[in-house]
Design an enzyme around this catalytic site. Structure first.
Site, PDB file in Angstrom:
ATOM      1  N   LYS A  94      -8.698  43.499  14.330  1.00 26.86           N
ATOM      2  CA  LYS A  94      -7.962  42.829  13.241  1.00 26.86           C
ATOM      3  C   LYS A  94      -8.975  42.392  12.196  1.00 26.86           C
ATOM      4  O   LYS A  94     -10.002  41.800  12.539  1.00 26.86           O
ATOM      5  CB  LYS A  94      -7.212  41.643  13.842  1.00 26.86           C
ATOM      6  CG  LYS A  94      -6.773  40.566  12.875  1.00 26.86           C
ATOM      7  CD  LYS A  94      -5.698  39.695  13.500  1.00 26.86           C
ATOM      8  CE  LYS A  94      -5.723  38.273  12.989  1.00 26.86           C
ATOM      9  NZ  LYS A  94      -4.583  37.476  13.477  1.00 26.86           N
ATOM     10  N   GLU A  96      -0.411  41.468   8.648  1.00 26.13           N
ATOM     11  CA  GLU A  96      -0.005  40.123   9.074  1.00 26.13           C
ATOM     12  C   GLU A  96       0.026  39.155   7.896  1.00 26.13           C
ATOM     13  O   GLU A  96      -0.935  39.049   7.144  1.00 26.13           O
ATOM     14  CB  GLU A  96      -1.027  39.668  10.140  1.00 26.13           C
ATOM     15  CG  GLU A  96      -0.787  38.291  10.690  1.00 26.13           C
ATOM     16  CD  GLU A  96      -1.742  37.994  11.858  1.00 26.13           C
ATOM     17  OE1 GLU A  96      -2.387  38.930  12.392  1.00 26.13           O
ATOM     18  OE2 GLU A  96      -1.851  36.816  12.235  1.00 26.13           O
ATOM     19  N   GLU A 147      -4.241  38.731  20.809  1.00 32.40           N
ATOM     20  CA  GLU A 147      -5.570  38.515  20.217  1.00 32.40           C
ATOM     21  C   GLU A 147      -6.197  37.280  20.880  1.00 32.40           C
ATOM     22  O   GLU A 147      -6.764  36.429  20.203  1.00 32.40           O
ATOM     23  CB  GLU A 147      -5.461  38.350  18.707  1.00 32.40           C
ATOM     24  CG  GLU A 147      -4.512  37.244  18.291  1.00 32.40           C
ATOM     25  CD  GLU A 147      -4.479  36.959  16.800  1.00 32.40           C
ATOM     26  OE1 GLU A 147      -5.019  37.741  16.016  1.00 32.40           O
ATOM     27  OE2 GLU A 147      -3.896  35.923  16.431  1.00 32.40           O
ATOM     28  N   LYS A 194       2.284  31.721  18.571  1.00 35.41           N
ATOM     29  CA  LYS A 194       1.134  30.904  18.948  1.00 35.41           C
ATOM     30  C   LYS A 194       1.671  29.646  19.612  1.00 35.41           C
ATOM     31  O   LYS A 194       2.571  29.003  19.052  1.00 35.41           O
ATOM     32  CB  LYS A 194       0.330  30.519  17.715  1.00 35.41           C
ATOM     33  CG  LYS A 194      -0.298  31.700  17.008  1.00 35.41           C
ATOM     34  CD  LYS A 194      -0.991  31.253  15.748  1.00 35.41           C
ATOM     35  CE  LYS A 194      -1.740  32.429  15.144  1.00 35.41           C
ATOM     36  NZ  LYS A 194      -2.136  32.170  13.768  1.00 35.41           N
ATOM     37  N   LYS A 227      -9.847  40.191   8.800  1.00 38.60           N
ATOM     38  CA  LYS A 227      -9.385  39.054   8.009  1.00 38.60           C
ATOM     39  C   LYS A 227      -9.702  39.366   6.551  1.00 38.60           C
ATOM     40  O   LYS A 227     -10.878  39.560   6.191  1.00 38.60           O
ATOM     41  CB  LYS A 227     -10.120  37.783   8.423  1.00 38.60           C
ATOM     42  CG  LYS A 227      -9.934  37.391   9.860  1.00 38.60           C
ATOM     43  CD  LYS A 227      -8.499  37.150  10.222  1.00 38.60           C
ATOM     44  CE  LYS A 227      -8.124  35.709  10.235  1.00 38.60           C
ATOM     45  NZ  LYS A 227      -6.745  35.507  10.756  1.00 38.60           N
ATOM     46  N   HIS A 248     -17.142  32.952  10.858  1.00 38.66           N
ATOM     47  CA  HIS A 248     -15.844  33.612  10.980  1.00 38.66           C
ATOM     48  C   HIS A 248     -15.092  33.335   9.681  1.00 38.66           C
ATOM     49  O   HIS A 248     -14.689  32.199   9.414  1.00 38.66           O
ATOM     50  CB  HIS A 248     -15.118  33.030  12.203  1.00 38.66           C
ATOM     51  CG  HIS A 248     -13.989  33.871  12.680  1.00 38.66           C
ATOM     52  ND1 HIS A 248     -14.164  35.141  13.185  1.00 38.66           N
ATOM     53  CD2 HIS A 248     -12.653  33.627  12.742  1.00 38.66           C
ATOM     54  CE1 HIS A 248     -12.990  35.641  13.534  1.00 38.66           C
ATOM     55  NE2 HIS A 248     -12.064  34.748  13.268  1.00 38.66           N
ATOM     56  N   ASP A 299       3.305  35.389  10.650  1.00 37.85           N
ATOM     57  CA  ASP A 299       2.457  34.508  11.450  1.00 37.85           C
ATOM     58  C   ASP A 299       2.664  33.040  11.047  1.00 37.85           C
ATOM     59  O   ASP A 299       3.460  32.333  11.662  1.00 37.85           O
ATOM     60  CB  ASP A 299       0.982  34.913  11.326  1.00 37.85           C
ATOM     61  CG  ASP A 299       0.073  34.012  12.141  1.00 37.85           C
ATOM     62  OD1 ASP A 299       0.595  33.266  13.003  1.00 37.85           O
ATOM     63  OD2 ASP A 299      -1.153  34.014  11.938  1.00 37.85           O
ATOM     64  N   ASP A 303      -5.072  40.800   8.571  1.00 39.75           N
ATOM     65  CA  ASP A 303      -4.419  39.502   8.427  1.00 39.75           C
ATOM     66  C   ASP A 303      -4.834  38.941   7.074  1.00 39.75           C
ATOM     67  O   ASP A 303      -6.012  38.673   6.845  1.00 39.75           O
ATOM     68  CB  ASP A 303      -4.863  38.560   9.558  1.00 39.75           C
ATOM     69  CG  ASP A 303      -4.058  37.273   9.565  1.00 39.75           C
ATOM     70  OD1 ASP A 303      -3.226  37.084   8.667  1.00 39.75           O
ATOM     71  OD2 ASP A 303      -4.277  36.451  10.483  1.00 39.75           O
TER      72      ASP A 303
HETATM   73  C1  MUC Z   1      -4.495  33.781  12.387  1.00 40.91           C
HETATM   74  O1  MUC Z   1      -4.050  33.560  11.275  1.00 40.91           O
HETATM   75  O2  MUC Z   1      -3.990  34.708  12.979  1.00 40.91           O
HETATM   76  C2  MUC Z   1      -6.323  34.521  14.670  1.00 40.91           C
HETATM   77  C3  MUC Z   1      -7.427  35.291  14.729  1.00 40.91           C
HETATM   78  C4  MUC Z   1      -8.327  34.787  13.805  1.00 40.91           C
HETATM   79  O3  MUC Z   1      -9.432  35.192  13.533  1.00 40.91           O
HETATM   80  O4  MUC Z   1      -7.763  33.732  13.172  1.00 40.91           O
HETATM   81  C5  MUC Z   1      -6.571  33.411  13.812  1.00 40.91           C
HETATM   82  C6  MUC Z   1      -5.534  32.871  12.950  1.00 40.91           C
HETATM   83 MG    MG Z   2      -2.682  35.240  11.281  1.00 42.20          MG
END
Ligand code: MUC
Ligand code: MG
Length: 387
Positions: free
Chosen positions: A163, A219, A322, A268, A165, A18, A244, A193
């Site tokens: 989403k 994000e 999420e 969170k 990354k 991941h 975030d 994000d």
């Molecule tokens: C984040 O920064 O949002 C949420 C989903 C993911 O893959 O990492 C987290 C952290």
């Molecule tokens: Mg995030």
């Protein structure tokens, strides 16, 4: 009255790598808190962070050591009779440590709900929804693999919001990756994000291209230290900008909300410092006209259930959640897994967190992780080694 508090480190491998801007995860370490009371109740809480100290200022080991060294003796000595009094005590004597506080509060609310025979959501003001839509994060690092993964999720009716990354590659590469995925999934919500990776100048360019490509939500594109920059991005673009990492405790969320620094808050429970704090942040956002998104610190099923109880109470949850953390892990720590179906998660209805924890499995995993950690001393702490 609390009889015992055990803090356990439970590392579980992820189903695939991941990749985030700040780290690559191959396992997630759950910090599980098991509280037992004199009158025979037990509750479970969880804290997680991402990539050791890569994401936040608490690590699984600091959370465990601080709970064992500071939280537990204080709680056992003062014997607070309710969750609210326990949290008041902790907040008075322990600064920061929001993740650790979240794990303790979760376990205490689990107990309080079981004692009263009601779900945690009802202790938090009451749920207004029983199902939460759950986004999936595509973070394999490979465009084709991500597209195949997304299509499989849609086919299996697991997820239809994705989403991505980004932030670890050059900006043009990242944008090309995102736009290729959006083009392959034109009728689905695709968000990104950046995990703070861009400078403000890069973000001006990146956000413009992502907005033009039909991306729905962006994000934390820039550093959490650049609050004014986040507000400038929000004001300069129509696409929704989500805060975030910058959304931390309620005090800091208050300033962000008052100054309207973002269109959406990712809330969170760990980052907020607990479930009640996360509810308070949600309320402030709502009062300020800021939309909400139910975020994850990639918690396992205990923290995910706790988050679900919180998000079930938000009057509006425009950008959904999420809460996919348990699905990223290769093993579960519940007797029956959380109920994911039809693109969402059902908020548990049984008393407390509404889950049945597999105590034997957790203690077995925790013991194995202690045995395999070569620098652990007799109390289970990581000792400093002489070089
Ligand atoms: C984040 O920064 O949002 C949420 C989903 C993911 O893959 O990492 C987290 C952290
Ligand atoms: Mg995030």
């Amino acid at each position: 009255m609390i009889r015992s508090i055990n803090t356990l480190l439970v590392p579980i491998p992820t189903i695939r790598e991941h990749k985030l801007a700040c780290t690559v995860m191959r396992e997630q370490t759950l910090v599980l808190v098991h509280i037992q009371t004199e009158d025979g109740y037990e509750g479970w809480g969880e804290a997680t962070t991402i990539g050791g100290l890569n994401y936040a200022e608490e690590s699984p080991h600091s959370i465990k050591i601080n709970i064992d060294t500071y939280f537990t003796p204080l709680l056992l000595k003062e014997s607070p009779t309710t969750t609210a009094k326990a949290m008041q005590l902790l907040n008075k004597h322990i600064s920061g440590n929001r993740f650790a506080k979240c794990a303790i509060e979760t376990a205490l609310l689990d107990i309080e709900g079981k004692r009263l025979g009601i779900p945690v959501s009802e202790l938090l003001g009451g749920r207004v929804r029983d199902e939460l839509e759950v986004a999936w994060t595509l973070a394999s690092g490979n465009t084709e693999k991500d597209i195949a993964e997304a299509k499989q999720m849609i086919e299996q009716k697991k997820h239809r919001i994705f989403k991505l990354k980004i932030g670890s590659n050059p900006i043009d590469e990242d944008i090309a990756h995102v736009l290729a995925i959006k083009q392959a999934l034109p009728e689905y919500r695709v968000t990104v994000d950046v995990n703070q990776a861009w400078t403000e100048l890069e973000a001006m360019k990146g956000v413009k291209l992502l907005q033009a490509g039909g991306i729905d939500l962006i994000e934390q594109p820039i550093s959490m230290r650049n609050r004014a920059g986040l507000k400038r991005l929000k004001e300069n673009f129509d696409v929704a900008i989500m805060a975030d990492e910058i959304v931390q405790d309620p005090q800091n969320a208050f300033h962000l909300a008052a100054e309207h620094c973002a269109d959406v808050f990712a809330v969170k429970i760990n980052q907020a410092g607990g479930l009640k704090a996360a509810c308070l942040i949600g309320q402030m956002a709502q009062l300020a006209g800021i939309e909400l998104y139910g975020g994850t610190m990639l918690e396992g099923p205990i923290g995910t259930a706790a988050s679900a109880h919180v998000f079930s109470t938000y009057p509006s949850l425009a950008f959904d959640t999420e809460l996919f953390g348990p699905l990223l892990l290769t093993d579960d720590v519940l007797v029956r897994p959380l109920d994911y179906n039809n693109f969402g998660l059902t908020v548990p209805t049984a008393p407390g967190l509404g889950i049945e924890v597999d105590n034997d499995k957790i203690y077995h995993y925790a013991e194995r992780s202690l045995l395999s950690a070569s620098h652990v001393n007799s109390q289970g702490y990581f000792a400093t080694e002489k070089s």
